[in-house]
Design a protein around this motif. Structure first.
Motif, PDB file in Angstrom:
ATOM      1  N   LYS A 331     -47.977  -2.657   0.242  1.00  0.00           N
ATOM      2  CA  LYS A 331     -48.056  -1.204   0.470  1.00  0.00           C
ATOM      3  C   LYS A 331     -47.176  -0.424  -0.506  1.00  0.00           C
ATOM      4  CE  LYS A 331     -49.349   0.516   3.958  1.00  0.00           C
ATOM      5  NZ  LYS A 331     -50.732   1.074   3.856  1.00  0.00           N
ATOM      6  N   ASP A 332     -46.165  -1.080  -1.061  1.00  0.00           N
ATOM      7  CA  ASP A 332     -45.216  -0.396  -1.963  1.00  0.00           C
ATOM      8  C   ASP A 332     -44.948  -1.274  -3.174  1.00  0.00           C
ATOM      9  OD1 ASP A 332     -44.746   1.915  -0.536  1.00  0.00           O
ATOM     10  OD2 ASP A 332     -43.088   1.076   0.610  1.00  0.00           O
ATOM     11  N   PHE A 333     -45.920  -1.387  -4.035  1.00  0.00           N
ATOM     12  CA  PHE A 333     -45.761  -2.194  -5.246  1.00  0.00           C
ATOM     13  C   PHE A 333     -45.270  -1.229  -6.328  1.00  0.00           C
ATOM     14  CE2 PHE A 333     -47.119  -4.598  -8.961  1.00  0.00           C
ATOM     15  CZ  PHE A 333     -46.922  -5.920  -8.586  1.00  0.00           C
ATOM     16  N   VAL A 334     -43.995  -1.345  -6.684  1.00  0.00           N
ATOM     17  CA  VAL A 334     -43.348  -0.305  -7.497  1.00  0.00           C
ATOM     18  C   VAL A 334     -43.314  -0.694  -8.973  1.00  0.00           C
ATOM     19  CG1 VAL A 334     -41.167   0.919  -7.886  1.00  0.00           C
ATOM     20  CG2 VAL A 334     -41.945   0.456  -5.545  1.00  0.00           C
ATOM     21  N   LEU A 335     -43.764   0.207  -9.820  1.00  0.00           N
ATOM     22  CA  LEU A 335     -43.691   0.001 -11.273  1.00  0.00           C
ATOM     23  C   LEU A 335     -42.905   1.142 -11.910  1.00  0.00           C
ATOM     24  CD1 LEU A 335     -47.425  -0.929 -12.073  1.00  0.00           C
ATOM     25  CD2 LEU A 335     -45.465  -2.473 -12.081  1.00  0.00           C
ATOM     26  N   PRO A 336     -41.757   0.869 -12.523  1.00  0.00           N
ATOM     27  CA  PRO A 336     -41.064   1.934 -13.248  1.00  0.00           C
ATOM     28  C   PRO A 336     -41.929   2.407 -14.422  1.00  0.00           C
ATOM     29  CG  PRO A 336     -39.636   0.021 -12.914  1.00  0.00           C
ATOM     30  CD  PRO A 336     -41.022  -0.396 -12.531  1.00  0.00           C
ATOM     31  N   VAL A 337     -42.045   3.733 -14.577  1.00  0.00           N
ATOM     32  CA  VAL A 337     -42.942   4.303 -15.590  1.00  0.00           C
ATOM     33  C   VAL A 337     -42.187   4.532 -16.892  1.00  0.00           C
ATOM     34  CG1 VAL A 337     -44.331   6.346 -16.152  1.00  0.00           C
ATOM     35  CG2 VAL A 337     -44.367   5.407 -13.827  1.00  0.00           C
ATOM     36  N   ARG A 338     -42.805   4.145 -18.003  1.00  0.00           N
ATOM     37  CA  ARG A 338     -42.201   4.464 -19.308  1.00  0.00           C
ATOM     38  C   ARG A 338     -42.758   5.768 -19.861  1.00  0.00           C
ATOM     39  NH1 ARG A 338     -42.243  -1.630 -21.767  1.00  0.00           N
ATOM     40  NH2 ARG A 338     -40.454  -2.337 -20.572  1.00  0.00           N
TER      41      ARG A 338
END
Ligand SMILES: Cc1cc2nc3c(=O)[nH]c(=O)nc-3n(C[C@H](O)[C@H](O)[C@H](O)COP(=O)(O)OP(=O)(O)OC[C@H]3O[C@@H](n4cnc5c(N)ncnc54)[C@H](O)[C@@H]3O)c2cc1C
Length: 404
Positions: A331-338
């Motif tokens: 439910k919360d698959f987090v990807l830091p954005v570049r």
């Protein structure tokens, strides 16, 4: 007899030319930088040309205010656009989402009907491979300098488009030509474009498509949310839903986070219960297969690694906390954005020449009389799904009326 120079034979410029030429007393010079008219149109909609959307309305546009796009859309909206294209020989089909494509499924058909209509008009002179370098206010009218000639005309319509799609004609010319006449522009950002993120997980998932809810946040502030298809790429994420939120990313500054919810129709408690049930039913199954049947196989295995679980451990050995972590990661698959990819890959430019400097009822400049602008060069960008071409048709039609 009035002479009108139109700069740019793209979607909006061709529509403006055909509209201006409806007045037999007009002579239209249609200048195009590239060797042929409408090159970008051929790349639209992956070669299918999503030429409009049945839901086109001011709320689907960004940049200048909704009030700016309203008159153009009211005068020549979806219905009028489809009728116009039909009259010119184009049959279209609407998908359930509202996206409209040519029945032929080929962008060529859209360009062809525009090209044929232009060729039929004796009062339009298409001048391909002739970039306009400068526009100046003359004693009467406006002076247009191209690479090969100088002409003085009564009216100029700038329809040079924006920076997006650099390989198919996206350039800065339109902004510079209008700035030369005293206009100003906002910052320019790529939009409807892929996101670049931390790459470990996307790379492992390259080629996988998933249905998800996407949320972009800056710290605790939610900047954008949408739902739909995500595709993982070498550098991040792409796909229709990603395009929808790309504007928020490219204008949102640094330090953003993308959160993907792969099971948006299930509450976390339901997901956890499903995982517990599976552990009970198949205690010998390896952990790597815990999510098999719920998510794409590669995505399921990646989620297990994401929560630091070994793929070969039997499910019976996974404690409740591990199942809770897996449920949370679904439910919360987090990807830091570049950031985003650049203008080369973008479909539209967010930003442009300030709309307040043009009269929305005519698209005539409030700074230089006799000067008009239409299409993407203005600070108007639409959502993904045919809205940008609809703006090109509506604004081209309005500008081509030269205030009549
Ligand atoms: C890959 C891609 C796919 C897309 N798919 C879709 C889609 O399916 N649906 C949708 O709604 N939108 C789509 N878009 C967006 C849409 O194509 C644009 O918003 C639209 O074409 C803008 O129209 P325009 O007339 O303002 O500019 P353009 O269509 O870009 O036309 C501008 C023209 O001006 C010419 N020009 C520039 N400078 C000069 C100069 N100095 N002198 C003479 N000529 C000049 C250019 O060569 C160009 O031909 C897509 C864009 C891209 C890049």
């Amino acid at each position: 007899m009035s002479t009108i120079a139109i700069i740019g034979a793209g979607a909006s410029g061709m529509m403006a030319a055909l509209t201006a030429a409806e007045d037999p007393g007009s002579r239209v010079l249609l200048f195009e930088r590239q060797n042929r008219a409408g090159r970008k149109l051929l790349s639209t909609g992956n070669g299918r040309c999503n030429l409009t959307n049945l839901h086109a309305a001011p709320e689907h546009y960004h940049g200048g205010t909704a009030d700016f796009v309203r008159p153009a859309l009211a005068a020549f909206g979806v219905e009028e656009t489809l009728a116009w294209f039909r009259e010119h020989g184009l049959l279209t089909v609407a998908e359930p989402s509202g996206r409209v494509y040519p029945l032929s499924d080929s962008a060529n058909s859209v360009l062809d009907v525009l090209r044929f209509a232009i060729a039929e008009k004796e009062n339009i002179r298409l001048r391909p491979a002739e970039p306009v370098l400068e526009i100046r206010q003359a004693e009467t009218g406006l002076q247009v300098d191209t690479e090969f000639a100088r002409v003085t005309v009564d009216f100029v319509i700038v329809a040079c488009g924006g920076m997006a799609g650099a390989k198919v004609g996206g350039v800065k010319d339109g902004y510079e030509l209008l700035q030369g006449l005293g206009h100003s522009r906002t910052a320019l950002h790529p939009a409807l474009v892929q996101l670049t993120t931390e790459t470990d997980w996307p790379r492992a998932l390259k080629g996988v498509r998933a249905d998800a809810r996407l949320t972009v946040t800056a710290g605790r502030t939610r900047l954008a949310q949408t739902e739909g298809e995500v595709q993982f790429t070498e550098k991040g994420v792409s796909g229709p839903a990603v395009f929808d939120i790309s504007r928020a990313v490219s204008t949102g500054g640094e330090g953003l986070t993308l959160t993907l919810d792969f099971l948006r129709d299930y509450a976390i408690r339901e997901v956890y219960d499903l995982l517990c049930a599976r552990r009970k039913a198949a205690p010998h199954l390896p952990a790597g297969d815990l999510l098999t049947g719920m998510l794409h196989n590669r995505l399921g295995k990646t989620v297990i690694r994401y929560v630091n679980q070994k793929a070969d451990v039997p499910l019976a050995e996974l404690p409740d906390d591990a199942l809770k972590a897996v449920a949370r990661a679904c439910k919360d698959f987090v990807l830091p954005v570049r950031g985003t990819e650049g203008f080369d890959s973008a479909q539209v430019t967010a930003g442009g020449i300030r709309c307040a400097e043009f009269d929305p009822a005519t698209l005539e400049s409030r700074i230089a009389p006799g000067l008009f602008a239409c299409g993407e060069v203005l600070d108007v960008d639409g959502d993904c799904g045919g809205f940008n071409l609809q703006w090109a048709w509506s604004s081209g039609r309005l500008a081509g009326r030269i205030g009549k």
